[in-house]
Structures are given as C-alpha cells and as structure tokens.
Motif scaffolding. Structure first.
Motif, PDB file in Angstrom:
ATOM      1  N   LEU A  56      27.339   3.701 -69.428  1.00  0.00           N
ATOM      2  CA  LEU A  56      27.703   4.925 -70.151  1.00  0.00           C
ATOM      3  C   LEU A  56      27.806   6.145 -69.237  1.00  0.00           C
ATOM      4  O   LEU A  56      28.626   7.034 -69.471  1.00  0.00           O
ATOM      5  N   THR A  57      27.004   6.165 -68.169  1.00  0.00           N
ATOM      6  CA  THR A  57      27.118   7.282 -67.220  1.00  0.00           C
ATOM      7  C   THR A  57      28.470   7.219 -66.524  1.00  0.00           C
ATOM      8  O   THR A  57      29.165   8.228 -66.373  1.00  0.00           O
ATOM      9  N   ASP A  60      31.161   8.183 -68.954  1.00  0.00           N
ATOM     10  CA  ASP A  60      31.125   9.616 -69.203  1.00  0.00           C
ATOM     11  C   ASP A  60      31.838  10.369 -68.073  1.00  0.00           C
ATOM     12  O   ASP A  60      32.635  11.275 -68.294  1.00  0.00           O
ATOM     13  N   GLN A  61      31.551   9.937 -66.848  1.00  0.00           N
ATOM     14  CA  GLN A  61      32.168  10.541 -65.668  1.00  0.00           C
ATOM     15  C   GLN A  61      33.688  10.353 -65.715  1.00  0.00           C
ATOM     16  O   GLN A  61      34.464  11.266 -65.452  1.00  0.00           O
ATOM     17  N   LEU A  63      35.522   9.894 -68.309  1.00  0.00           N
ATOM     18  CA  LEU A  63      36.125  10.717 -69.368  1.00  0.00           C
ATOM     19  C   LEU A  63      36.216  12.183 -68.937  1.00  0.00           C
ATOM     20  O   LEU A  63      37.169  12.875 -69.264  1.00  0.00           O
ATOM     21  N   LYS A  64      35.217  12.623 -68.178  1.00  0.00           N
ATOM     22  CA  LYS A  64      35.216  14.027 -67.739  1.00  0.00           C
ATOM     23  C   LYS A  64      36.368  14.299 -66.772  1.00  0.00           C
ATOM     24  O   LYS A  64      36.891  15.395 -66.715  1.00  0.00           O
ATOM     25  N   LEU A 107      31.104   7.621 -77.231  1.00  0.00           N
ATOM     26  CA  LEU A 107      31.472   8.632 -76.231  1.00  0.00           C
ATOM     27  C   LEU A 107      32.995   8.712 -76.061  1.00  0.00           C
ATOM     28  O   LEU A 107      33.581   9.797 -75.966  1.00  0.00           O
ATOM     29  N   VAL A 108      33.610   7.552 -76.018  1.00  0.00           N
ATOM     30  CA  VAL A 108      35.063   7.471 -75.829  1.00  0.00           C
ATOM     31  C   VAL A 108      35.764   8.041 -77.066  1.00  0.00           C
ATOM     32  O   VAL A 108      36.681   8.854 -76.967  1.00  0.00           O
ATOM     33  N   GLU A 110      34.628  10.157 -79.299  1.00  0.00           N
ATOM     34  CA  GLU A 110      34.454  11.613 -79.410  1.00  0.00           C
ATOM     35  C   GLU A 110      35.477  12.346 -78.549  1.00  0.00           C
ATOM     36  O   GLU A 110      36.111  13.296 -79.000  1.00  0.00           O
ATOM     37  N   ALA A 111      35.625  11.871 -77.317  1.00  0.00           N
ATOM     38  CA  ALA A 111      36.544  12.541 -76.391  1.00  0.00           C
ATOM     39  C   ALA A 111      37.991  12.431 -76.879  1.00  0.00           C
ATOM     40  O   ALA A 111      38.747  13.411 -76.835  1.00  0.00           O
TER      41      ALA A 111
END
Ligand code: CDP
Length: 221
Positions: A56-57, A60-61, A63-64, A107-108, A110-111
């Motif tokens: 997930l980290t 997250d990276q 996606l950012k 996470l995906v 949401e983005a």
C-alpha cells in the motif's frame, strides 16, 4: 458547482458500454470519460514499476506521482500515463487479468473517483464504468445499466480482439470475463451494482446502432 449535464453508464465487462458511450458523447457534445481505462492505467503502471498490489505504501507513492491525461488525436481518444501513450498497452490480456485486483484497493478508488468528480464539476460528461451511477455521479441526470448475456459479451469482446489481430480462445475469454465480473461485483468498496434509479438495458438482442438510438432518444427527449 456548475449545473453540468451528467450521464452515467455502468455495467459488466463487454456489455458495449464504451463503444456506445463514445458515439453518444459525440452526438450529445459532451466529454467522454472512460473510467475503466483509468483503472487499467494504474494497473499497467504498477506492473511496469513492479509495485506489488498489496504494497500500500508503494501504491500510494505511485498514485501520488500519477498523471493521467486523455487526449483526442485524429478523432481517437488516447490515454497518456505519466507522459506515455498507454492506449494500446492497457488493453493487454495481462492488464485485463489484474485490473480487478487493483480496482478493489480503496486507496486507488479514492484517487480515481476524486479525479472523475473534478472533471464532472466543470464540464458536461458521459462516464462509463462500474460505480458511476452509485458513487461517482450519484446525482447524474441520466443513469443506464447496460448488460448482455455472458456468452454474448464474450463473443463481442472476441470479435473486437480479433479485429485488432489479437488471437484469443473464446472459452478462455468467457471464463476471464466471468471471473472479472465476479470480483467486481463482490468487492467491498463500490461494487458493480445497478443503481436503484438506473434504467436497465439488456443489449443481448440489440445491434450497436439500436442501443445508441435508444439511449440518445431517452436523453434528447
Ligand atoms: O472494457 P471492459 O468492460 O473490459 O472493462 P473496463 O471498463 O475497461 O474496466 C476494467 C476494470 O476496471 C473493471 O473490470 C473494474 O475492475 C475496473 N473498473 C472499476 O472498478 N470502476 C470503474 N468505474 C471502471 C472500471
């Protein structure tokens, strides 16, 4: 928020959503947003960068640093992911086999949903996907849920791939689609489900033109 026109088309894989949506959006003069292509691009990038989907980290990276851009080139919509044209690459069997696993990561989602809603706030849009009528555009003026029998959906996808010169086994394709539908329908976040106020359209025995006409007249009315 402006008073924009919002049209939501949801449904399972191969129901003809994106082909219908493209033509319909042109006729209605609104932006077509292929939300499935966005999930496919995230999947493609994670595979390319060898980020495990359960990291997930790492996700997250990713996606950012993600930049997705739809560009119209010679009348065809291309998708650029971090500057690379991934229009063809995201349709590969490998991406298709993995996209549902990526699309179930909160996470995906949401983005992606945030980006989709931002676009809909400024422009008239027609979006196709799995959760448009339920989550992305719950107040859309028009909502459709397009479906067709599994056999028919597999047959359509088979012909589409054949036309592109990709050879696949029809039975295997049918199994792959059934599996993806199952994963999309059973996930916890925004599963594939017909919104209560969406109109169900079974396209099993309809031609492409008939589907476009039907939707067009419902909206133009
Ligand atoms: O074109 P096809 O029907 O094969 O699928 P797609 O629209 O390209 O979507 C690919 C995958 O992305 C789906 O199987 C879902 O897992 C995911 N997806 C989603 O979760 N939510 C959306 N709004 C659109 C696609």
């Amino acid at each position: 928020m402006k008073n924009t026109l919002q049209i939501a088309i949801d449904g399972p894989a191969g129901a003809g959503k994106s082909s219908v949506a493209k033509v319909l959006a042109k006729r209605l003069n609104c932006i077509y947003l292929d939300t499935g292509a966005m999930y496919r691009a995230v999947t493609w990038l994670a595979m390319q960068q060898q980020v495990p989907f359960d990291d997930l980290t790492g996700m997250d990276q990713l996606l950012k640093n993600l930049q997705l851009e739809f560009r119209e080139e010679d009348g065809v919509q291309h998708l650029y992911c971090n500057g690379m044209d991934v229009t063809e690459a995201i349709r590969s069997t490998e991406v298709s086999a993995n996209v549902s696993a990526v699309a179930m990561i909160p996470l995906v989602r949401e983005a992606m949903v945030a980006q989709q809603q931002k676009i809909a706030a400024d422009c008239d849009v027609l979006m196709d996907g799995r959760d448009i009528g339920t989550t992305v555009l719950p107040d859309a003026r028009y909502k459709f849920f397009l479906t067709a029998s599994l056999e028919e959906r597999a047959r359509r996808r088979y012909l589409e791939l054949q036309q592109k010169g990709v050879s696949v086994d029809l039975e295997q394709l049918q199994r792959d689609i059934a599996l993806r539908d199952q994963k999309d329908s059973q996930r916890e976040v925004s599963p594939l489900v017909q919104a209560p106020d969406a109109e169900l359209i079974d396209t099993s025995h309809m031609t492409f033109d008939e589907v476009v006409e039907k939707l067009f007249h419902k909206i133009a009315k």
